[in-house]
Design a protein around this motif. Sequence first.
Motif, PDB file in Angstrom:
ATOM      1  N   LEU A 134       0.848  -1.181   0.000  1.00 28.12           N
ATOM      2  CA  LEU A 134       0.000   0.000   0.000  1.00 28.12           C
ATOM      3  C   LEU A 134       0.888   1.236   0.000  1.00 28.12           C
ATOM      4  CD1 LEU A 134      -2.797  -0.904   2.593  1.00 28.12           C
ATOM      5  CD2 LEU A 134      -3.011  -0.774   0.117  1.00 28.12           C
ATOM      6  N   SER A 135       0.885   1.955  -1.112  1.00 23.78           N
ATOM      7  CA  SER A 135       1.733   3.144  -1.216  1.00 23.78           C
ATOM      8  C   SER A 135       1.056   4.364  -0.619  1.00 23.78           C
ATOM      9  CB  SER A 135       2.053   3.423  -2.687  1.00 23.78           C
ATOM     10  OG  SER A 135       0.874   3.742  -3.393  1.00 23.78           O
ATOM     11  N   ALA A 136      -0.245   4.280  -0.376  1.00 22.91           N
ATOM     12  CA  ALA A 136      -0.994   5.409   0.161  1.00 22.91           C
ATOM     13  C   ALA A 136      -1.742   4.973   1.410  1.00 22.91           C
ATOM     14  CB  ALA A 136      -1.984   5.930  -0.890  1.00 22.91           C
ATOM     15  N   SER A 137      -2.018   5.937   2.281  1.00 22.46           N
ATOM     16  CA  SER A 137      -2.776   5.638   3.492  1.00 22.46           C
ATOM     17  C   SER A 137      -4.241   5.426   3.133  1.00 22.46           C
ATOM     18  CB  SER A 137      -2.655   6.799   4.475  1.00 22.46           C
ATOM     19  OG  SER A 137      -3.321   7.944   3.950  1.00 22.46           O
ATOM     20  N   LEU A 138      -4.970   4.783   4.050  1.00 23.84           N
ATOM     21  CA  LEU A 138      -6.400   4.609   3.822  1.00 23.84           C
ATOM     22  C   LEU A 138      -7.099   5.955   3.709  1.00 23.84           C
ATOM     23  CD1 LEU A 138      -7.410   1.619   6.135  1.00 23.84           C
ATOM     24  CD2 LEU A 138      -6.857   1.606   3.700  1.00 23.84           C
ATOM     25  N   ASP A 139      -6.600   6.968   4.442  1.00 22.53           N
ATOM     26  CA  ASP A 139      -7.198   8.299   4.368  1.00 22.53           C
ATOM     27  C   ASP A 139      -7.055   8.888   2.967  1.00 22.53           C
ATOM     28  OD1 ASP A 139      -7.996   8.238   6.972  1.00 22.53           O
ATOM     29  OD2 ASP A 139      -6.352   9.470   7.735  1.00 22.53           O
ATOM     30  N   ALA A 140      -5.970   8.568   2.281  1.00 20.59           N
ATOM     31  CA  ALA A 140      -5.782   9.078   0.928  1.00 20.59           C
ATOM     32  C   ALA A 140      -6.635   8.317  -0.074  1.00 20.59           C
ATOM     33  CB  ALA A 140      -4.310   8.979   0.536  1.00 20.59           C
ATOM     34  N   LEU A 141      -6.848   7.022   0.188  1.00 22.76           N
ATOM     35  CA  LEU A 141      -7.628   6.202  -0.736  1.00 22.76           C
ATOM     36  C   LEU A 141      -9.123   6.443  -0.570  1.00 22.76           C
ATOM     37  CD1 LEU A 141      -5.648   2.852  -0.416  1.00 22.76           C
ATOM     38  CD2 LEU A 141      -5.434   4.597  -2.186  1.00 22.76           C
ATOM     39  N   TYR A 142      -9.576   6.621   0.664  1.00 20.96           N
ATOM     40  CA  TYR A 142     -10.964   6.975   0.967  1.00 20.96           C
ATOM     41  C   TYR A 142     -10.950   8.450   1.378  1.00 20.96           C
ATOM     42  CZ  TYR A 142     -13.449   2.509   0.666  1.00 20.96           C
ATOM     43  OH  TYR A 142     -14.070   1.373   0.204  1.00 20.96           O
ATOM     44  N   ASP A 143     -11.217   9.319   0.419  1.00 18.61           N
ATOM     45  CA  ASP A 143     -10.954  10.754   0.512  1.00 18.61           C
ATOM     46  C   ASP A 143     -12.105  11.491   1.199  1.00 18.61           C
ATOM     47  OD1 ASP A 143     -10.316  13.388   0.117  1.00 18.61           O
ATOM     48  OD2 ASP A 143     -10.099  13.254  -2.064  1.00 18.61           O
ATOM     49  N   TRP A 144     -12.006  11.621   2.512  1.00 21.85           N
ATOM     50  CA  TRP A 144     -13.064  12.249   3.293  1.00 21.85           C
ATOM     51  C   TRP A 144     -13.142  13.756   3.037  1.00 21.85           C
ATOM     52  CZ3 TRP A 144     -16.789   9.895   6.064  1.00 21.85           C
ATOM     53  CH2 TRP A 144     -17.575  10.690   6.906  1.00 21.85           C
ATOM     54  N   GLU A 145     -12.018  14.413   2.828  1.00 16.61           N
ATOM     55  CA  GLU A 145     -12.015  15.866   2.645  1.00 16.61           C
ATOM     56  C   GLU A 145     -12.774  16.274   1.388  1.00 16.61           C
ATOM     57  OE1 GLU A 145      -8.127  17.515   2.818  1.00 16.61           O
ATOM     58  OE2 GLU A 145      -7.773  16.883   4.896  1.00 16.61           O
ATOM     59  N   THR A 146     -12.555  15.557   0.294  1.00 16.84           N
ATOM     60  CA  THR A 146     -13.282  15.886  -0.934  1.00 16.84           C
ATOM     61  C   THR A 146     -14.775  15.647  -0.753  1.00 16.84           C
ATOM     62  OG1 THR A 146     -11.379  15.415  -2.340  1.00 16.84           O
ATOM     63  CG2 THR A 146     -13.543  15.314  -3.384  1.00 16.84           C
ATOM     64  N   TYR A 147     -15.126  14.561  -0.092  1.00 20.07           N
ATOM     65  CA  TYR A 147     -16.540  14.271   0.182  1.00 20.07           C
ATOM     66  C   TYR A 147     -17.173  15.424   0.949  1.00 20.07           C
ATOM     67  CZ  TYR A 147     -20.455  12.386   2.891  1.00 20.07           C
ATOM     68  OH  TYR A 147     -21.668  12.202   3.500  1.00 20.07           O
ATOM     69  N   GLN A 148     -16.500  15.935   1.967  1.00 20.48           N
ATOM     70  CA  GLN A 148     -17.068  17.018   2.764  1.00 20.48           C
ATOM     71  C   GLN A 148     -17.200  18.304   1.950  1.00 20.48           C
ATOM     72  OE1 GLN A 148     -16.090  17.419   6.953  1.00 20.48           O
ATOM     73  NE2 GLN A 148     -17.623  15.812   6.950  1.00 20.48           N
ATOM     74  N   ARG A 149     -16.256  18.560   1.062  1.00 18.36           N
ATOM     75  CA  ARG A 149     -16.382  19.748   0.204  1.00 18.36           C
ATOM     76  C   ARG A 149     -17.613  19.645  -0.693  1.00 18.36           C
ATOM     77  NH1 ARG A 149     -10.733  19.378  -0.326  1.00 18.36           N
ATOM     78  NH2 ARG A 149     -10.913  18.432  -2.389  1.00 18.36           N
ATOM     79  N   VAL A 150     -17.864  18.456  -1.212  1.00 22.19           N
ATOM     80  CA  VAL A 150     -19.032  18.248  -2.074  1.00 22.19           C
ATOM     81  C   VAL A 150     -20.321  18.447  -1.274  1.00 22.19           C
ATOM     82  CG1 VAL A 150     -20.310  16.527  -3.406  1.00 22.19           C
ATOM     83  CG2 VAL A 150     -17.842  16.760  -3.709  1.00 22.19           C
ATOM     84  N   MET A 151     -20.384  17.913  -0.070  1.00 24.47           N
ATOM     85  CA  MET A 151     -21.577  18.072   0.759  1.00 24.47           C
ATOM     86  C   MET A 151     -21.800  19.544   1.101  1.00 24.47           C
ATOM     87  SD  MET A 151     -22.834  15.035   1.010  1.00 24.47           S
ATOM     88  CE  MET A 151     -23.917  14.866   2.427  1.00 24.47           C
ATOM     89  N   THR A 152     -20.721  20.287   1.329  1.00 22.92           N
ATOM     90  CA  THR A 152     -20.829  21.720   1.588  1.00 22.92           C
ATOM     91  C   THR A 152     -21.327  22.446   0.352  1.00 22.92           C
ATOM     92  OG1 THR A 152     -19.047  21.636   3.228  1.00 22.92           O
ATOM     93  CG2 THR A 152     -19.553  23.785   2.273  1.00 22.92           C
ATOM     94  N   ARG A 153     -20.815  22.059  -0.822  1.00 26.01           N
ATOM     95  CA  ARG A 153     -21.262  22.649  -2.088  1.00 26.01           C
ATOM     96  C   ARG A 153     -22.773  22.488  -2.264  1.00 26.01           C
ATOM     97  NH1 ARG A 153     -19.176  22.641  -7.874  1.00 26.01           N
ATOM     98  NH2 ARG A 153     -17.155  22.032  -7.063  1.00 26.01           N
ATOM     99  N   LEU A 154     -23.302  21.343  -1.827  1.00 19.46           N
ATOM    100  CA  LEU A 154     -24.720  21.033  -1.983  1.00 19.46           C
ATOM    101  C   LEU A 154     -25.564  21.500  -0.790  1.00 19.46           C
ATOM    102  CD1 LEU A 154     -24.370  17.409  -3.414  1.00 19.46           C
ATOM    103  CD2 LEU A 154     -24.915  19.501  -4.690  1.00 19.46           C
TER     104      LEU A 154
END
Length: 379
Positions: free
Chosen positions: A332-352
């Motif tokens: 695994l070259s990336a952390s689970l946090d990078a693979l499951y991107d919570w920050e982008t999800y929250q930005r989308v929810m804020t947009r909506l």
Amino acid sequence: MEITHPMLTPFTAKQNSVQIGYVPLLDCAPLIVAQEAGFFAAQGIQVRLQRESNWASIRDKLSLGILDGAHILAPMVLASQLAPANNDRAKTFKTALAMGYNGNAITLSSQIYNQLAVPDNSLPAIVTALKTHLSVTTGPLTVGTVHPHSMHTYLLHLFLNRAGIDMARVAIKVIPPVNMVEAMQQGEVDLYCVGEPWNTAAQIAQAGRIICYGSELWAHAPEKVLGVNQGFAQTRPEVHEKMLAAIVRACQWLECADHIAQSALWLAKPEYLDCSSDLLIQAMLGQWHTARCGSHQRKVFFSQQANAPWPAHAQWILQAMQAYNQIDTRKLSASLDALYDWETYQRVMTRLDLPLVERERFPGLLPAIALPASPGRRP
């Protein structure tokens, strides 16, 4: 939520064009609805939906950048780290959006089901009868799954563990979803786990009997996510977020029971699932809006934060992959946090302008991972 049909303006700017792949299953519905109801267009993006017959094709095209995004099996995000194309980590996957909970079922061949002395159609009675049947017969129980790295595989292990069936008696076979019913009709599999409508289709064809919904094994199980190529997410973040926003709106729309008929008509089109809308409606009513499972959850597209890429789900999937010798965490070259991107999800929810949730407050309980009875045996 009402459908809007914004005027479809031709897009000439390449940066607004997106290719999204899917496998013909009911849970690709958010993509079809986002296209047909105009939610993608409302976000100012032009989407081309591309149907693929199996998950291997989706995996390869997403990895190589032929597809920008795709409706993929949740474990495929982690599995993409195992052998990235040309060892290019930009060709691995990430997700910032789950496409709902549940949606799978386990179907047993009619030939076997009719031999079981089942006093009622409850799950405890069926698993007891199936174990008894295997104790007086020889040969393997051939079990169909759609991909080794899938919730279908892990749900099958939960089911077989509950039934007390030794994995030494089980032969697992990978079959594309659209071929499951035919495989059961031809006697190639005795039991399978697949998404709808391919369980309901087996019942209509009298080839099999639904004996368990996935939600009876895990009430809020992750299933499909919107996976994207890492390179796409890095170079086109605004288009990525617009795409996610449109899909969230489609998931909201799908939660209304009054929309079943319209969504079935769209999904049934030749370019999408290419099947009877009556079959789709029957599967939707059985899987989404009836109470066979009592308090168990059914297919949920939006409510209960069903679009959240829960870190706990990623961790559970990783542990399951480790239990079945499918992944070496050193790869695994990336952390689970990078693979499951919570920050982008929250930005989308804020947009909506939708409520934000805490990343640790996932609904329900995580089931104990069913360890293989035969150590070292791969699913």
